[in-house]
Design a protein around this motif. Sequence first.
Motif, mmCIF file in Angstrom:
data_model
loop_
_atom_site.group_PDB
_atom_site.id
_atom_site.type_symbol
_atom_site.label_atom_id
_atom_site.label_comp_id
_atom_site.label_asym_id
_atom_site.label_seq_id
_atom_site.Cartn_x
_atom_site.Cartn_y
_atom_site.Cartn_z
ATOM 1 N N GLU A 136 0.845 -1.190 0.000
ATOM 2 C CA GLU A 136 0.000 0.000 0.000
ATOM 3 C C GLU A 136 0.884 1.245 0.000
ATOM 4 O O GLU A 136 1.803 1.366 0.808
ATOM 5 N N ILE A 137 0.600 2.168 -0.939
ATOM 6 C CA ILE A 137 1.320 3.441 -1.023
ATOM 7 C C ILE A 137 0.465 4.533 -0.381
ATOM 8 O O ILE A 137 -0.732 4.639 -0.658
ATOM 9 N N LYS A 138 1.098 5.339 0.446
ATOM 10 C CA LYS A 138 0.407 6.489 1.035
ATOM 11 C C LYS A 138 1.214 7.757 0.773
ATOM 12 O O LYS A 138 2.429 7.775 0.952
ATOM 13 N N ALA A 139 0.515 8.807 0.314
ATOM 14 C CA ALA A 139 1.115 10.132 0.126
ATOM 15 C C ALA A 139 -0.004 11.165 0.201
ATOM 16 O O ALA A 139 -1.122 10.904 -0.249
ATOM 17 N N LEU B 251 5.402 3.424 2.317
ATOM 18 C CA LEU B 251 5.062 2.105 1.781
ATOM 19 C C LEU B 251 4.805 1.151 2.934
ATOM 20 O O LEU B 251 5.535 1.139 3.920
ATOM 21 N N LYS B 252 3.770 0.319 2.805
ATOM 22 C CA LYS B 252 3.446 -0.634 3.864
ATOM 23 C C LYS B 252 3.134 -1.990 3.271
ATOM 24 O O LYS B 252 2.390 -2.108 2.301
ATOM 25 N N LYS C 207 11.181 -0.639 -6.334
ATOM 26 C CA LYS C 207 11.386 0.738 -6.785
ATOM 27 C C LYS C 207 10.077 1.512 -6.707
ATOM 28 O O LYS C 207 8.998 0.953 -6.869
ATOM 29 N N VAL C 208 10.197 2.804 -6.478
ATOM 30 C CA VAL C 208 9.062 3.720 -6.570
ATOM 31 C C VAL C 208 9.322 4.640 -7.753
ATOM 32 O O VAL C 208 10.366 5.294 -7.821
#
Length: 202
Positions: free
Chosen positions: A151-154, A171-172, A184-185
């Motif tokens: 899971e991406i959080k921003a 990132l989780k 990679k992001v």
Amino acid sequence: NGNVVATLSATDNPLEFTPDTSVPGTFTYTITFTDGIKYDTDTIDITVNVNTIPTVITVDALDIYAGEYINITGTLTAQDSPLANQEVVITLKDKQYSVVTNATGQFKLDNMTIDVAENNIPVSAVFNENLPYVASNVAETSFNVKKIEVEIKAENKTTKVGNDVTISITLKDKNSDKLPTQGKVVITDKDGKTITLDVTKD
């Protein structure tokens, strides 16, 4: 037919002898009475069948995520009863491992991980002959090593022209709430330009 060592006791009537049952098969015994003085001679043949005990093995289905510990489990029985303290051979990805059944006939292969996602990994388990127990069937199954969901959080930001702004990306790992240890992001802006950030393990 075969020769089997037996013991004879003449202390009681009827007389008794104890055949050797350490090997399977059908064995013939010739029993002869002789006296030579008062009694006539008599002879009979008897057979003793020494049977083996069939066994059945099962292996449980499983699915895991990449990096998790594998627990391959199953049960060994003989005539519907658990078979304890027996060696079971497990084949996983063409490698063999030996484990021993516990008091309830269960066995387990653990403390191993597979770090790459993969489908339909074959696994089998078998019990080899250990008299009086004969070899079991080969129990087979397959399992999947699934990719871990991330899971991406921003957060959205509001700023003024010319001001610097920092976007924090979190990132989780959805399975354990831990951070991913690789990957990679890739950040793509409105013009299609990209920035790539490596995810590394500390």
